[in-house]
Design an enzyme around this catalytic site. Structure first.
Site, short mmCIF file in Angstrom:
data_model
loop_
_atom_site.label_atom_id
_atom_site.label_comp_id
_atom_site.label_asym_id
_atom_site.label_seq_id
_atom_site.Cartn_x
_atom_site.Cartn_y
_atom_site.Cartn_z
CE LYS A 287 30.61 5.08 -38.08
NZ LYS A 287 32.17 4.90 -38.41
NE ARG A 361 36.05 4.49 -48.37
CZ ARG A 361 37.12 4.11 -47.44
NH1 ARG A 361 37.88 3.44 -48.25
NH2 ARG A 361 37.33 4.72 -46.67
N1 BES Z 1 31.81 8.67 -41.45
C1 BES Z 1 32.97 7.57 -41.23
C2 BES Z 1 34.08 8.67 -40.81
C3 BES Z 1 34.28 9.25 -39.60
C4 BES Z 1 34.85 8.77 -38.47
C5 BES Z 1 33.92 10.61 -39.49
C6 BES Z 1 35.03 9.44 -37.22
C7 BES Z 1 34.26 11.53 -38.46
C8 BES Z 1 34.66 11.00 -37.22
C9 BES Z 1 33.18 6.99 -42.35
O1 BES Z 1 32.13 6.47 -43.20
C10 BES Z 1 33.79 5.76 -41.81
O2 BES Z 1 33.22 5.04 -40.88
N2 BES Z 1 35.03 5.62 -42.31
C11 BES Z 1 35.73 4.35 -41.72
C12 BES Z 1 36.38 3.79 -42.94
C13 BES Z 1 37.07 2.43 -42.86
C14 BES Z 1 36.08 1.30 -42.47
C15 BES Z 1 37.99 1.98 -43.91
C16 BES Z 1 36.50 4.65 -40.64
O3 BES Z 1 37.15 5.84 -40.81
O4 BES Z 1 36.72 4.05 -39.81
ZN ZN Z 2 31.14 4.89 -42.31
#
Ligand code: BES
Ligand code: ZN
Ligand code: ZN
Length: 507
Positions: A287, A361
């Site tokens: 990230k 997921r």
């Molecule tokens: N934990 C994150 C989702 C999240 C994002 C929670 C912002 C709270 C605030 C999750 O694991 C994630 O990173 N999801 C990705 C999915 C994408 C790679 C398809 C996302 O939402 O960017």
């Molecule tokens: Zn994630």
């Protein structure tokens, strides 16, 4: 976790409001509050009819969350009267009551008061019982005054802490039912505090192993069954999706299972599953650094599930409830799983990893398959699953999806009653097209379109025939600003929602 955040003690008493020593009497009032004058004669006298004047002259109009304080004088024991606004009568609902409780308790704490009185009869609204109004008012008050100070050594609150609230009632029978309402408010708020404490802890103080230890101690205290599956065992059992997420960290993943059963005969369980990523760096699909520290909240679903099991046991609900928390740290270590890897899940289905940041997921997939062993009558999962859900719905409500209309409706109603609202998104089969893979059964990411729904479609592939609801709490799990009954930071979202669902559960 060394210490838990302390709750304000609330109890019910019979007696004369004017005689109970306290720092203040807290009275909620509607905007058209003509009834204030004359309804507390002891207080009118003690304030030289100030309360009547206040109403007449309009100094305090009872607007939402507004507070107003007047001093009393002898012979009245409570030192102050604090009025708090409920807003317009025709816009009333229980959330207004929680907000007023929040504003009143917050005022009292900031003013350095230690003990408050709430007169039971000050909360009377047509169509609501005194018990449910008091429960909401006190819940709001307790929730608003939460603080996470465990890790501060130099900045201890210097003021005396608000730590006691007495609900005064003139009626012995009423006192008994009020006592029950206060008990529910306390137990549920305590569970919210636990969830907030866990989410507030930094990732170095809540590794999957530490979380498993906390689960064990909750189980011991509440008489729950607790089983921990180690990362190694999970891998041998065939949980290829869950164990892959854990393998990039030196901290081994743990799958935590807590079980509550009232007596012996409460039939098939309700299974609650909570995402327990103790830190989500994104893994190899790292990230961006901005606000990455907030990703310690990626176990908010798991924290809520632990807290719900604690409260369910304390309230001795006549149910069979199982909580499953797949816990892992998502890091880009030397053994980390990679984009392009194909994982074999516990269900046997194969998954092509597109992004290691779509890890939630993956761990939920194996937890959902594992849940089938218990032949659940219903499944609910809570997860900070997608940033897309925050884009779609913001941080006031959670997204909700599922495979069964009546189960979805129950969750939606529980949301409205508890004030932790959910809003539906569709899981139509055409969305599955986004997840088609060239090398495996499907991919873990379907591109930018409909990100919350494709995550839901992915999970759906791991749910058997049981009624299932998926709640994406990525938005409301963490608040950037104070709310009338929520301090900023970890909200504990999901605890009150699912406690409401369980308390009203009919098979
Ligand atoms: N934990 C994150 C989702 C999240 C994002 C929670 C912002 C709270 C605030 C999750 O694991 C994630 O990173 N999801 C990705 C999915 C994408 C790679 C398809 C996302 O939402 O960017
Ligand atoms: Zn994630
Ligand atoms: Zn995540």
């Amino acid at each position: 976790m060394t210490k838990r955040s302390m709750l304000i003690k609330v109890h019910a008493k019979i007696g004369d409001l004017g005689r109970e020593k306290a720092d203040g009497v807290l009275i909620p009032l509607f905007e058209d509050h003509g009834e204030l004058c004359g309804s507390f004669p002891q207080l009118d006298k003690a304030t030289a009819d100030l309360l009547c004047l206040l109403v007449k002259r309009g100094d305090f109009r009872g607007e939402r969350y507004k507070t107003f304080m007047v001093y009393t004088h002898d012979p009245v024991a409570p030192r102050r009267i604090i009025l708090v606004g409920l807003g317009k009568r025709d816009e009333f609902d229980l959330d207004r009551m929680r907000e007023a409780g929040g504003a009143g308790f917050y005022y009292a704490r900031e003013a350095g008061l230690k003990k408050l009185i709430v007169p039971a009869k000050s909360v009377e609204v047509d169509g609501f019982s005194i018990e449910e109004l008091l429960e909401a008012f006190l819940t709001g008050g307790i929730l608003r005054t939460y603080q996470f100070n465990e890790l501060k050594t130099n900045d201890k609150p210097s003021r005396a802490m608000l730590n006691e609230c007495v609900v005064m009632s003139g009626d012995r029978v009423q006192r008994e039912s009020i006592k029950q309402a206060l008990r529910r408010a306390t137990i549920v708020s305590q569970a919210v505090y636990l969830a907030r404490d866990l989410v507030s802890l930094p990732a170095n103080k809540k590794t999957p192993t530490i979380l498993a230890g906390i689960a064990r101690s909750i189980a011991k205290r509440q008489g729950l069954k607790c089983k921990i599956i180690s990362e190694k065992e999970a891998r041998t059992m065939g949980m290829g999706a869950f164990s892959a997420v854990g393998q990039g960290s030196r901290e081994p993943a743990t799958m935590i299972i807590l079980e509550y059963r009232a007596g012996c005969n409460y039939g098939r369980p309700i299974v609650l599953i909570g995402k327990g990523i103790t830190f989500d760096s994104g893994g190899i699909s790292l990230k961006p650094p901005d606000r990455m520290e907030v990703m310690k909240d990626d176990m908010a679903g798991g924290a809520a599930v632990m807290a719900i099991l604690q409260a369910t046991a304390e309230l001795q609900l006549p149910l069979h409830v199982i909580g499953i928390i797949p816990a892992a740290e998502n890091l880009p270590g030397g053994k980390a799983y990679k984009p392009g890897d194909v994982l074999v899940s516990l269900s046997g289905q194969t998954i092509e990893v597109i992004s290691t940041d779509a890890e939630g997921r993956l761990i939920l997939a194996d937890a959902l398959t594992y849940a089938q062993r218990f032949r659940p009558q219903a499944i609910v999962d809570l997860a900070t699953l997608t940033g897309a859900c925050v884009v779609a719905l913001g941080d006031y409500v959670a997204g909700v999806m599922g495979n069964n209309e009546s189960h979805l409706t129950r969750v939606k109603i529980a949301g409205e009653k508890s004030g932790e609202k959910v809003w539906p998104l569709p899981l139509w089969e055409e969305y599955f097209e986004y997840l088609r893979s060239d090398v495996a059964d499907f991919k873990n990411v379907g591109g930018r379109a409909a990100g919350t729904i494709t995550a839901g479609m992915f999970l759906k592939r791991f749910v058997g025939s049981a009624p299932w609801v998926h709640i994406d709490i990525a938005g409301p799990a963490w608040l950037e600003k104070d709310r009338p009954y929520m301090p900023k930071g970890a909200s504990g979202f999901g605890v009150r929602l699912l406690m409401q669902l369980l308390m009203e559960w009919q098979q």
